[in-house]
Design a protein around this motif. Structure first.
Motif, mmCIF file in Angstrom:
data_model
loop_
_atom_site.group_PDB
_atom_site.id
_atom_site.type_symbol
_atom_site.label_atom_id
_atom_site.label_comp_id
_atom_site.label_asym_id
_atom_site.label_seq_id
_atom_site.Cartn_x
_atom_site.Cartn_y
_atom_site.Cartn_z
ATOM 1 N N ALA A 21 -0.561 8.497 -6.487
ATOM 2 C CA ALA A 21 -0.701 8.339 -7.933
ATOM 3 C C ALA A 21 -1.385 7.037 -8.298
ATOM 4 O O ALA A 21 -2.080 6.955 -9.314
ATOM 5 N N MET A 22 -1.211 5.999 -7.485
ATOM 6 C CA MET A 22 -1.771 4.684 -7.800
ATOM 7 C C MET A 22 -2.819 4.261 -6.782
ATOM 8 O O MET A 22 -3.058 3.069 -6.587
ATOM 9 N N ARG A 23 -3.444 5.235 -6.139
ATOM 10 C CA ARG A 23 -4.307 4.920 -5.005
ATOM 11 C C ARG A 23 -5.475 4.010 -5.380
ATOM 12 O O ARG A 23 -5.841 3.120 -4.602
ATOM 13 N N THR A 24 -6.050 4.218 -6.563
ATOM 14 C CA THR A 24 -7.207 3.400 -6.939
ATOM 15 C C THR A 24 -6.827 1.941 -7.093
ATOM 16 O O THR A 24 -7.489 1.046 -6.560
ATOM 17 N N MET A 25 -5.730 1.690 -7.800
ATOM 18 C CA MET A 25 -5.313 0.319 -8.037
ATOM 19 C C MET A 25 -4.701 -0.325 -6.799
ATOM 20 O O MET A 25 -4.908 -1.512 -6.543
ATOM 21 N N VAL A 26 -3.949 0.449 -6.011
ATOM 22 C CA VAL A 26 -3.297 -0.118 -4.826
ATOM 23 C C VAL A 26 -4.318 -0.374 -3.724
ATOM 24 O O VAL A 26 -4.473 -1.508 -3.242
ATOM 25 N N PHE A 27 -5.033 0.681 -3.313
ATOM 26 C CA PHE A 27 -5.941 0.554 -2.176
ATOM 27 C C PHE A 27 -7.292 -0.058 -2.567
ATOM 28 O O PHE A 27 -8.029 -0.518 -1.692
ATOM 29 N N GLY A 28 -7.590 -0.051 -3.845
ATOM 30 C CA GLY A 28 -8.826 -0.668 -4.304
ATOM 31 C C GLY A 28 -8.608 -2.101 -4.731
ATOM 32 O O GLY A 28 -8.935 -3.056 -4.014
ATOM 33 N N LEU A 29 -7.996 -2.270 -5.901
ATOM 34 C CA LEU A 29 -7.771 -3.608 -6.437
ATOM 35 C C LEU A 29 -6.826 -4.421 -5.570
ATOM 36 O O LEU A 29 -7.097 -5.599 -5.269
ATOM 37 N N GLY A 30 -5.708 -3.835 -5.165
ATOM 38 C CA GLY A 30 -4.708 -4.576 -4.405
ATOM 39 C C GLY A 30 -5.226 -5.107 -3.081
ATOM 40 O O GLY A 30 -5.089 -6.301 -2.768
#
Length: 625
Positions: A114-123
């Motif tokens: 559900a949060m893949r963009t923010m977790v694996f991208g931004l994070g």
């Protein structure tokens, strides 16, 4: 309370414990009895924690800082009440193990998707970029390549404990800034496991080529992970089903501890980090029906052992460095905050989020975190980082952590200033935020009644989550994709895990009416404003539920009798509309007259829908007319 008084109280407690156990760490005391290992250290830990940690909560500071201060006070650089730092550290490693288990338990596969963009991208971008810049600065200051990499990665991490506490206290977890910060913290938590593995690899670097060590470690890790996933998943699931069948809380707790410590021991035996095994165990259990109940059961152990972990770290911090090198510490703290905040603000903006969100996220995540203490201490123990450099980095991390609430306030002030001058920026919901639940219904009990409620909610496309203690039922429902979890609805900690803080209502359909009463009481105490609708047995139980704070109650036996009587009247030729009016009228009178036989409240009920409340007509008279 003065420091000398605190030290004296702790020292007296230690002497009493030492005298009770015969003194020292011998296996037997003077009286011939067997001594409990580390009883002196445990008592000092508890006394100092009870005296000092509440002071930090009083000033709304993180308990992590309180534990670090406790360690500094009782450790060899403080009043030297405890000098066996290595012995305490050995026990304190369990704190890291339990913390990594809880992180794995939180990081379900569904949440990561559900949060893949923010977790694996931004994070991950934040961890890599911040780690690289800080490592370059450490290398420029004369540290080795290995030490610089560890320092960079450690200081790139933020404090999950402090920031999550701030977001919850200020009601900002569901905000754009709160969700973005949480995504970055998830990525940082995922980075902890490879960081600890990297410390182990660098520590063995003198005995072999780094590439060979990395390859060997990765091979062992792959084998261990595959065994845990394919064997551990099957074994743990079946063991939990057997234990939950016994309905024994003690066995459930024992199995949870076995899952944590067993997987940690297995990975440690394979030459990997014990924390890695605990993380994998949590990740496995996060996909089961037992996740929320496990979180509730393990939380006290995690909190206590994690406190011991930070106390042991604090025992190794020489706060004399802060007094003698205050200017350098100031430069380090300011430099760390400015570097991380600048990088984070740029990255958050690059991912299309508003300027105010970027500023607030960058500032609240710019300080050091608790894993800086864990990583730097491990690297110092492995001679990767020299002791003076490690002490300096620990002081910088501790001081910056203490500034986190002020940085959050600064971000809020800047947001208001920008919006006052430029106007508020339009907020467009992202795909990740659209997945969050707001105003959903929590169903406690997923039997026939709970499933009927869920079906009606599903037909209206209204989100819901359900709890049940029937393991086969929860397993079957999850296989169908229904949001049904194993858990006790009377445990507020379990309800928090499924979003009770922002739920729209709670429906309790439990057929165990004592359990239903406990659930109503617990929910009303914790969430006084949330509507609670309950299935009851009869009017006596309904009255009890109303007194406990239920919003609405449906007495099951009386409702079934009304429906049955209605069908009888229809079969005798009574118009359906008249039957419906009768049923509504009886409900509006709170079922008066349908009490148990012999009840003082039992009264005849008029059944003529055209008769008003003051007519005085009995049922017989109305029927005759």
């Amino acid at each position: 309370m003065e420091p000398d008084t605190i030290a004296e109280v702790a020292r007296q407690a230690a002497e009493m414990a030492s005298a009770a156990s015969g003194g020292g760490h011998d296996d037997h005391g003077a009286g011939g009895h067997v001594e409990i290992p580390y009883i002196r250290e445990i008592i000092v830990f508890l006394v100092a924690s009870v005296l000092l940690v509440p002071l930090f909560k009083w000033f709304k500071a993180s308990p992590v800082l309180g534990y670090l201060f406790v360690g500094a006070v009782i450790g060899p650089f403080g009043f030297a009440i405890i000098d066996d730092v290595e012995g305490v550290s050995a026990m304190a490693e369990l704190g890291v193990v339990f913390l990594l288990f809880m992180i794995g338990l939180e990081l379900s596969v569904e949440r990561l998707k559900a949060m893949r963009t923010m977790v694996f991208g931004l994070g991950f971008a934040q961890v890599m970029v911040s780690g690289a810049v800080i490592a370059a600065a450490a290398l420029w200051w004369g540290n080795s390549v290995q030490a610089s990499i560890i320092i960079g990665l450690c200081l790139a991490l933020s404090s999950t404990a402090v920031i999550m506490q701030l977001l919850m206290e200020r009601g900002e977890f569901a905000s754009r800034m709160g969700r973005t910060s949480f995504a970055v913290l998830l990525a940082q938590d995922l980075a902890v496991v490879p960081l600890l593995m990297l410390v182990t690899i660098f520590a063995a670097g003198e005995n072999g080529h780094v590439a060979e060590l990395v390859g060997t470690a990765l091979l062992r890790a792959v084998i261990a992970v595959l065994l845990i996933i394919f064997v551990g998943r099957w074994l743990v699931r079946h063991l939990y089903r057997v234990v939950t069948w016994t309905q024994s809380p003690e066995l459930f707790m024992a199995l949870t501890l076995l899952a944590v410590l067993g997987t940690a021991w297995f990975t440690g035996f394979a030459g990997l980090s014990m924390a890695l095994g605990a993380f994998l165990a949590g990740l496995l259990l996060s996909a089961t029906d037992f996740r929320h109940q496990v979180e509730t059961a393990i939380a006290p152990f995690k909190g206590l052992l994690l406190g011991l972990c930070f106390i042991s770290i604090g025992m190794g911090i020489d706060f004399g460095v802060l007094a003698s090198e205050w200017f350098n510490v100031l430069i380090g703290v300011v430099g760390l905050i400015v570097l991380k905040a600048t990088i984070l603000i740029g990255l958050v903006r690059a991912f299309g989020l508003p300027l105010t969100t970027s500023l607030r996220t960058g500032l609240i995540l710019s300080a050091g975190g608790e894993f800086a203490f864990v990583g730097v201490t491990a690297a110092m123990g492995s001679d990767i980082i020299s002791e003076p450099v490690a002490q300096y980095m620990l002081i910088v991390a501790a001081v910056s952590m203490a500034m986190t609430p002020f940085l959050a306030d600064l971000g809020a002030w800047l947001k208001k200033l920008i919006e006052d001058r430029m106007g508020a920026e339009p907020i467009r919901a992202s795909d990740d935020e659209a997945r969050g639940l707001e105003g959903h219904v929590i169903i406690a009990g997923y039997g026939r009644v709970g499933q009927t409620v869920a079906k009606m909610l599903g037909d209206l496309k209204h989100p819901y989550m359900a709890l049940d203690l029937n393991v086969p039922r929860t397993r079957d429902c999850r296989a169908k994709g229904e949001p049904v979890y194993y858990g006790d609805a009377a445990k507020t900690e379990v309800l928090e895990r499924i979003g009770a803080d922002h739920a729209g209502a709670v429906v309790i359909t439990l057929d165990n009416f004592a359990a239903a009463s406990r659930a109503v009481e617990a929910i009303r105490d914790r969430w006084p404003g949330i509507p609670i609708f309950v299935r009851a047995w009869d009017m006596s139980h309904s009255d009890e539920l109303f007194k406990l704070g239920a919003t609405g109650v449906v007495p099951e036996t009386l409702e079934s009798s009304l429906q049955l009587a209605g069908q009888v009247l229809e079969s005798l030729g009574t118009p359906r509309e008249a039957v419906g009016d009768i049923i509504v009228r009886i409900r509006e009178k709170d079922y008066v007259g349908l009490e148990a036989p012999g009840s003082d409240n039992a009264k005849p009920i008029p059944i003529d829908p055209d008769t008003d409340d003051k007519s005085g007509k009995t049922g017989d008279k109305a029927a005759a007319e």
